[in-house]
Design an enzyme around this catalytic site. Structure first.
Site, PDB file in Angstrom:
ATOM      1  N   CYS A   2      -1.782  -3.224  13.313  1.00  0.00           N
ATOM      2  CA  CYS A   2      -1.975  -1.823  13.716  1.00  0.00           C
ATOM      3  C   CYS A   2      -3.434  -1.370  13.586  1.00  0.00           C
ATOM      4  O   CYS A   2      -4.158  -1.839  12.705  1.00  0.00           O
ATOM      5  CB  CYS A   2      -1.125  -0.904  12.854  1.00  0.00           C
ATOM      6  SG  CYS A   2       0.613  -1.251  12.970  1.00  0.00           S
ATOM      7  N   ARG A  27      -7.022  -7.030  17.500  1.00  0.00           N
ATOM      8  CA  ARG A  27      -6.269  -7.227  16.263  1.00  0.00           C
ATOM      9  C   ARG A  27      -4.811  -7.587  16.517  1.00  0.00           C
ATOM     10  O   ARG A  27      -4.125  -8.052  15.617  1.00  0.00           O
ATOM     11  CB  ARG A  27      -6.317  -5.936  15.417  1.00  0.00           C
ATOM     12  CG  ARG A  27      -7.718  -5.511  15.053  1.00  0.00           C
ATOM     13  CD  ARG A  27      -7.725  -4.127  14.467  1.00  0.00           C
ATOM     14  NE  ARG A  27      -7.031  -4.096  13.203  1.00  0.00           N
ATOM     15  CZ  ARG A  27      -7.601  -4.391  12.034  1.00  0.00           C
ATOM     16  NH1 ARG A  27      -8.872  -4.710  11.988  1.00  0.00           N
ATOM     17  NH2 ARG A  27      -6.911  -4.343  10.935  1.00  0.00           N
ATOM     18  N   TRP A  74       1.668  -2.638  15.811  1.00  0.00           N
ATOM     19  CA  TRP A  74       2.207  -4.003  15.762  1.00  0.00           C
ATOM     20  C   TRP A  74       3.537  -3.869  15.034  1.00  0.00           C
ATOM     21  O   TRP A  74       3.576  -3.584  13.843  1.00  0.00           O
ATOM     22  CB  TRP A  74       1.239  -4.896  14.981  1.00  0.00           C
ATOM     23  CG  TRP A  74       1.405  -6.360  15.219  1.00  0.00           C
ATOM     24  CD1 TRP A  74       0.847  -7.083  16.236  1.00  0.00           C
ATOM     25  CD2 TRP A  74       2.144  -7.297  14.419  1.00  0.00           C
ATOM     26  NE1 TRP A  74       1.196  -8.409  16.115  1.00  0.00           N
ATOM     27  CE2 TRP A  74       1.982  -8.566  15.021  1.00  0.00           C
ATOM     28  CE3 TRP A  74       2.920  -7.194  13.271  1.00  0.00           C
ATOM     29  CZ2 TRP A  74       2.569  -9.718  14.510  1.00  0.00           C
ATOM     30  CZ3 TRP A  74       3.510  -8.335  12.756  1.00  0.00           C
ATOM     31  CH2 TRP A  74       3.328  -9.582  13.376  1.00  0.00           C
ATOM     32  N   ASN A 100      -1.096   3.206   9.467  1.00  0.00           N
ATOM     33  CA  ASN A 100      -1.172   1.749   9.289  1.00  0.00           C
ATOM     34  C   ASN A 100      -0.597   1.434   7.917  1.00  0.00           C
ATOM     35  O   ASN A 100      -0.877   2.154   6.955  1.00  0.00           O
ATOM     36  CB  ASN A 100      -2.618   1.252   9.303  1.00  0.00           C
ATOM     37  CG  ASN A 100      -3.197   1.194  10.691  1.00  0.00           C
ATOM     38  OD1 ASN A 100      -2.524   1.528  11.658  1.00  0.00           O
ATOM     39  ND2 ASN A 100      -4.446   0.768  10.786  1.00  0.00           N
ATOM     40  N   GLY A 101       0.125   0.326   7.815  1.00  0.00           N
ATOM     41  CA  GLY A 101       0.674  -0.067   6.516  1.00  0.00           C
ATOM     42  C   GLY A 101       2.190  -0.078   6.561  1.00  0.00           C
ATOM     43  O   GLY A 101       2.791   0.048   7.638  1.00  0.00           O
ATOM     44  N   GLU A 449      -6.014 -28.248  11.377  1.00  0.00           N
ATOM     45  CA  GLU A 449      -6.603 -27.099  12.058  1.00  0.00           C
ATOM     46  C   GLU A 449      -6.490 -27.270  13.584  1.00  0.00           C
ATOM     47  O   GLU A 449      -6.246 -26.307  14.313  1.00  0.00           O
ATOM     48  CB  GLU A 449      -8.061 -26.922  11.597  1.00  0.00           C
ATOM     49  CG  GLU A 449      -8.865 -25.845  12.288  1.00  0.00           C
ATOM     50  CD  GLU A 449      -8.312 -24.420  12.162  1.00  0.00           C
ATOM     51  OE1 GLU A 449      -7.376 -24.187  11.390  1.00  0.00           O
ATOM     52  OE2 GLU A 449      -8.813 -23.547  12.899  1.00  0.00           O
ATOM     53  N   LYS A 453      -4.623 -24.737  16.116  1.00  0.00           N
ATOM     54  CA  LYS A 453      -5.291 -24.136  17.284  1.00  0.00           C
ATOM     55  C   LYS A 453      -4.457 -24.337  18.541  1.00  0.00           C
ATOM     56  O   LYS A 453      -4.243 -23.415  19.310  1.00  0.00           O
ATOM     57  CB  LYS A 453      -6.672 -24.770  17.526  1.00  0.00           C
ATOM     58  CG  LYS A 453      -7.779 -24.354  16.629  1.00  0.00           C
ATOM     59  CD  LYS A 453      -8.310 -22.952  16.847  1.00  0.00           C
ATOM     60  CE  LYS A 453      -7.620 -21.972  15.975  1.00  0.00           C
ATOM     61  NZ  LYS A 453      -8.079 -21.720  14.678  1.00  0.00           N
ATOM     62  N   GLU A 456      -1.021 -22.365  18.439  1.00  0.00           N
ATOM     63  CA  GLU A 456      -1.061 -20.901  18.421  1.00  0.00           C
ATOM     64  C   GLU A 456      -1.429 -20.284  19.760  1.00  0.00           C
ATOM     65  O   GLU A 456      -0.997 -19.180  20.066  1.00  0.00           O
ATOM     66  CB  GLU A 456      -1.937 -20.347  17.279  1.00  0.00           C
ATOM     67  CG  GLU A 456      -3.410 -20.530  17.403  1.00  0.00           C
ATOM     68  CD  GLU A 456      -4.195 -19.982  16.197  1.00  0.00           C
ATOM     69  OE1 GLU A 456      -3.748 -19.012  15.574  1.00  0.00           O
ATOM     70  OE2 GLU A 456      -5.259 -20.528  15.892  1.00  0.00           O
ATOM     71  N   HIS A 472       6.248 -42.934   6.993  1.00  0.00           N
ATOM     72  CA  HIS A 472       7.224 -42.408   6.029  1.00  0.00           C
ATOM     73  C   HIS A 472       8.087 -41.322   6.660  1.00  0.00           C
ATOM     74  O   HIS A 472       8.622 -40.467   5.951  1.00  0.00           O
ATOM     75  CB  HIS A 472       6.504 -41.874   4.783  1.00  0.00           C
ATOM     76  CG  HIS A 472       5.764 -42.948   4.042  1.00  0.00           C
ATOM     77  ND1 HIS A 472       6.395 -43.989   3.406  1.00  0.00           N
ATOM     78  CD2 HIS A 472       4.434 -43.164   3.892  1.00  0.00           C
ATOM     79  CE1 HIS A 472       5.494 -44.798   2.873  1.00  0.00           C
ATOM     80  NE2 HIS A 472       4.286 -44.312   3.159  1.00  0.00           N
ATOM     81  N   LYS A 563      -4.716 -10.856  14.854  1.00  0.00           N
ATOM     82  CA  LYS A 563      -5.978 -11.346  14.299  1.00  0.00           C
ATOM     83  C   LYS A 563      -6.074 -11.063  12.806  1.00  0.00           C
ATOM     84  O   LYS A 563      -6.560 -11.872  12.035  1.00  0.00           O
ATOM     85  CB  LYS A 563      -7.142 -10.662  15.027  1.00  0.00           C
ATOM     86  CG  LYS A 563      -8.521 -11.048  14.536  1.00  0.00           C
ATOM     87  CD  LYS A 563      -8.865 -12.442  14.987  1.00  0.00           C
ATOM     88  CE  LYS A 563     -10.190 -12.934  14.480  1.00  0.00           C
ATOM     89  NZ  LYS A 563     -10.250 -14.412  14.531  1.00  0.00           N
TER      90      LYS A 563
HETATM   91  C1  G6P Z   1      -4.229 -14.716  11.137  1.00  0.00           C
HETATM   92  C2  G6P Z   1      -5.192 -15.130  12.227  1.00  0.00           C
HETATM   93  C3  G6P Z   1      -5.811 -16.472  11.888  1.00  0.00           C
HETATM   94  C4  G6P Z   1      -6.462 -16.407  10.518  1.00  0.00           C
HETATM   95  C5  G6P Z   1      -5.508 -15.912   9.446  1.00  0.00           C
HETATM   96  C6  G6P Z   1      -6.246 -15.574   8.160  1.00  0.00           C
HETATM   97  O1  G6P Z   1      -3.164 -15.587  11.106  1.00  0.00           O
HETATM   98  O2  G6P Z   1      -4.506 -15.202  13.456  1.00  0.00           O
HETATM   99  O3  G6P Z   1      -6.791 -16.794  12.865  1.00  0.00           O
HETATM  100  O4  G6P Z   1      -6.918 -17.671  10.168  1.00  0.00           O
HETATM  101  O5  G6P Z   1      -4.883 -14.702   9.863  1.00  0.00           O
HETATM  102  O6  G6P Z   1      -7.118 -14.517   8.431  1.00  0.00           O
HETATM  103  P1  G6P Z   1      -8.397 -14.182   7.579  1.00  0.00           P
HETATM  104  O7  G6P Z   1      -8.983 -12.977   8.228  1.00  0.00           O
HETATM  105  O8  G6P Z   1      -7.899 -13.912   6.185  1.00  0.00           O
HETATM  106  O9  G6P Z   1      -9.289 -15.373   7.634  1.00  0.00           O
END
Ligand code: G6P
Length: 568
Positions: A2, A27, A74, A100-101, A449, A453, A456, A472, A563
C-alpha cells in the site's frame, strides 16, 4: 504494498495525486483511490486495477480542488475490489481516510463498539471509531481512536467539517511530510517527494500531524512538538533508456556499484563494530536473504560462528542473539516488516545494509551502511543485490586491511553488460517445462537467486539445488523436459560439476554450463574468485527479464508480488 500520497497547496490536487500514485505504483497494488476537497465537499473516486483507470476517470471528471489524499491498496483484508479500495468513510460520512498497515484487533473493536461496516477492510473500522469518539477537536478524536488500535498504521484523514486540513497519524508504517514550493506533500515513501521538495519530516511512532495550506503542526500523544527535517536524497540521475525499469536497472549496475564503493568510505569506522563479536547473524528476506548467504562467505575468515536467517522465520525462533553478537540486516527498501521485527528482537549490536536512507530499518539499527544503488523500482531486485554483495566484499577488505578491487569489478560489469548475448539462451529456455539451477558454494547461492528471478517474473516452475545434492532426490525430476543450468566458477570444483552434467544428460535432461572457466554455453565475467560472486548473477537477471518479456509479461510488475513487503 500500500502507498499513501497527499497534497494541499496552490495547484490542482488531482494531477498531483495521480502523479504521486504513479510514483508509488512500483511498490505493488491492486486498486487505488482519491479523496479531493472541492468547495468544502469531499469527492471520493476509487477503482479496482491500475492507477491509469483511476486517472482516466478523474481527469475526465469535473472534480477539482487543492487538497486531497490518495492511496494504492495491496489487498490484505478483503478482495481487491472498488468497494474495499481506500479512501474509506464512516457511516455518518463525517470523514474519510487512507491507511497503510494492518489493524490486528479490528474484529474485536467491531464487536466491542458495535460498529457496522459495508466493506471487508480493517481500515473502515478506524473511520467508524474516529467518528464515534466524543471530542471537540478532530485531532483528539484521532488520538483517542489510535489508542484503541493494535497493529500498524499510517493514516491520512480529512474531516468534512474541516475540509482544508489533512491529519496524519503513525505507528510502525512510514508516513512523511514535505514542504514544496507550491504546497505541502504527504507520502508513505520519500522517493515520491523527489520532484517537489528538498527536505521532509518523518513522523515517529505515536506522532500526529495537522496540515493545512503551507502550515504543518506536529504533535505527540500529549503536546505540540517541533521536528527536524531530513534531506531528500537526490541520487545521481539514472536515465530511462529501455521499455522496462528492470532492463534499465540491470544496465545501471556498473554505476550503482561505483557509487556504492565510493560512498563506503563514509562507513570505515564500522571496522571497530566487529571487535569482540562472538557470533554474527545475517538476516533478510528474498533476494536480500541470498545476499546474506553470500555475505557469510565473505565473512567466514573471521572464524566466528555466522548464522544466516530468513527474517520471517527468525522473528519467531527461540534463539535470541547474545549481547556480544552482531546482527546484520540486509534490506534494499529498509521497510520489510519481517526484517524490522527481527531488528526489534535483537538486543545486541545491530547493523543495517540498505539502499534507502531514513527507512525504518535504519532508524531501528544502531549502525547503517548505506548503499548508493539509486532508486530501485522494478519488483525483482537486480542492481541492489549486486551492491549488497559489494558491501560485504568491502567489509571483508576493510577488516582484512586489503585494498578493494572495485574498479576492476565496475569495468568488468560494464563490459559484460555491453556484450549481453543472453537472447539465444532465453529462446531455448522457453522450450522446457522445468528449469533447475545448480552449483556449489557461492555458485549455489547464485543458483538460488537465479531461480528466484526467473520464477518471480516469468512464472516458470524452477528450483535451485546444490550440485552435490542432485542425486539425493532432485535427480528424480530430470527428464527430456528439464533444463538444468549448472553454474561453475571454481576451478577446483569444475570437474566434479561436469560429472553432474553427465548425470543429467544420462537422464535425457539438457544441461547448459554457465562458467568463466572453459568453453561454456553461458559465459560469466572473467574475474577473480572474490569478485566473481558479485556479478555471476548478471546473465540470469538478464535471462529472467528476456524470458518474461518474450512471454508477454511486464517484468516490472509481476503478479502477486510487491516491491516492499511492509506487512506480515
Ligand atoms: C520482496 C521483493 C524482493 C525483495 C524482498 C526483500 O519480496 O519483491 O525483491 O528481495 O522483498 O526486500 P528488501 O527491501 O527487504 O530487500
Amino acid at each position: 504494498m500500500c502507498g499513501i500520497f497527499g497534497y494541499i497547496g496552490k495547484n490542482n490536487a488531482k494531477e498531483k495525486l495521480i502523479e504521486g500514485l504513479e510514483n508509488l505504483e512500483y511498490r505493488g497494488y491492486d486498486s487505488s483511490g482519491v479523496a479531493i476537497v472541492q468547495n468544502g465537499q469531499v469527492h471520493i473516486v476509487k477503482k479496482a486495477g491500475k492507477v491509469c483507470v483511476l486517472k482516466d476517470e478523474l481527469m475526465d471528471s469535473d472534480i477539482n480542488g487543492n487538497c486531497g489524499i490518495a492511496h494504492t491498496r495491496w489487498a490484505t483484508h478483503g478482495l481487491p475490489t472498488q468497494l474495499n479500495a481506500h479512501p474509506h468513510t464512516d457511516s455518518k460520512n463525517t470523514l474519510c481516510l487512507v491507511h497503510n498497515g494492518i489493524i490486528e484487533n479490528y474484529l474485536e473493536l467491531k464487536s466491542e463498539y458495535n460498529l457496522t461496516t459495508k466493506t471487508q477492510s480493517d481500515t473502515e473500522i478506524i473511520a467508524e471509531l474516529i467518528s464515534k469518539i466524543d471530542e471537540k477537536k478532530n485531532l483528539d478524536k484521532i488520538k483517542k481512536a489510535c489508542n484503541l488500535l493494535k497493529g500498524s498504521y499510517a493514516l491520512a484523514v480529512i474531516f468534512k467539517d474541516e475540509p482544508e486540513t489533512i491529519y496524519l497519524a503513525k505507528k510502525e508504517s512510514p508516513i512523511m511530510v514535505a514542504l514544496g514550493n507550491d504546497g505541502v506533500y504527504i507520502s508513505s515513501d520519500a522517493n515520491a517527494f523527489k520532484k517537489y521538495a528538498n527536505n521532509f519530516y518523518i513522523l515517529k511512532n505515536n506522532e500526529f500531524a495537522k496540515i493545512s495550506n503551507n502550515n504543518i503542526e506536529f504533535y505527540n500523544k500529549n503536546k505540540k512538538i517541533n521536528k527536524k527535517t531530513n534531506n531528500i536524497e537526490k541520487t545521481f540521475s539514472f536515465e530511462n533508456k529501455n521499455k522496462y525499469l528492470m532492463q534499465d536497472e540491470i544496465m545501471q549496475t556498473p554505476d550503482a556499484l561505483k557509487e556504492t564503493a565510493l560512498y563506503f568510505d563514509n562507513f570505515k569506522n564500522i571496522k571497530h563494530y566487529f571487535d569482540n563479536v562472538d557470533k554474527i547473524y545475517l538476516i533478510g528476506c528474498g533476494t536480500a536473504y541470498h545476499s546474506c548467504l553470500l555475505g557469510k562467505k565473505y565473512l567466514e575468515f573471521l572464524n566466528v560462528p555466522i548464522f544466516t536467517e530468513i527474517a520471517s522465520e527468525f522473528r519467531y525462533s527461540k534463539i535470541k542473539p547474545s549481547k556480544n553478537s552482531l546482527c546484520i540486516f540486509v534490506s534494499q527498501s529498509g521497510e520489510t516488516a519481517d526484517t524490522i521485527a527481527c531488528v526489534k528482537k535483537c538486543k545486541c549490536k545491530t547493523l543495517a545494509i540498505t539502499n534507502v536512507p531514513n527507512s525504518s530499518i535504519t532508524f531501528n539499527c544502531k549502525k547503517t551502511i548505506l548503499m548508493k544503488a539509486g532508486w530501485e523500482r522494478a519488483v525483482a531486485s537486480t542492481k541492489a543485490y549486486c551492491c549488497q554483495l559489494l558491501v560485504f566484499y568491502l567489509i571483508k577488505c576493510l577488516l582484512k586491511n586489503e585494498k578493494p578491487k572495485w574498479k576492476q569489478l565496475v569495468s568488468s560489469c560494464r563490459k559484460y553488460l555491453k556484450k549481453n548475448n543472453i537472447k539465444d539462451i532465453s529462446k531455448k529456455v522457453l522450450n522446457f517445462e522445468k528449469i533447475m539451477f545448480i552449483g556449489r558454494q557461492e555458485d549455489y547461492v547464485t543458483a538460488m537467486e537465479s531461480s528466484l528471478k526467473l520464477k518471480e517474473i516469468s512464472y516458470i516452475n524452477c528450483i535451485a539445488c546444490p550440485s552435490g545434492e542432485l542425486k539425493h532426490g532432485t535427480l528424480a525430476l530430470v527428464d527430456e523436459n528439464t533444463l538444468v543450468i549448472l553454474i561453475s566458477t571454481k576451478h577446483s570444483l569444475h570437474n566434479k560439476n561436469l560429472l553432474s552434467k553427465q548425470e543429467i544428460e544420462a537422464r535425457m535432461g539438457c544441461c547448459f554450463v554457465a562458467s568463466n572457466i572453459a568453453d561454456s554455453k553461458i559465459e560469466l565475467p572473467n574475474l577473480s574468485s572474490d569478485l566473481l560472486p558479485i556479478l555471476s548473477i548478471l546473465p540470469f537477471q538478464l535471462l529472467a527479464c528476456e524470458v518474461c518479456i518474450s512471454k508477454g509479461y511486464n517484468p516490472d510488475k509481476p503478479r502477486n508480488l510487491s516491491k516492499s513487503v511492509t506487512v506480515e
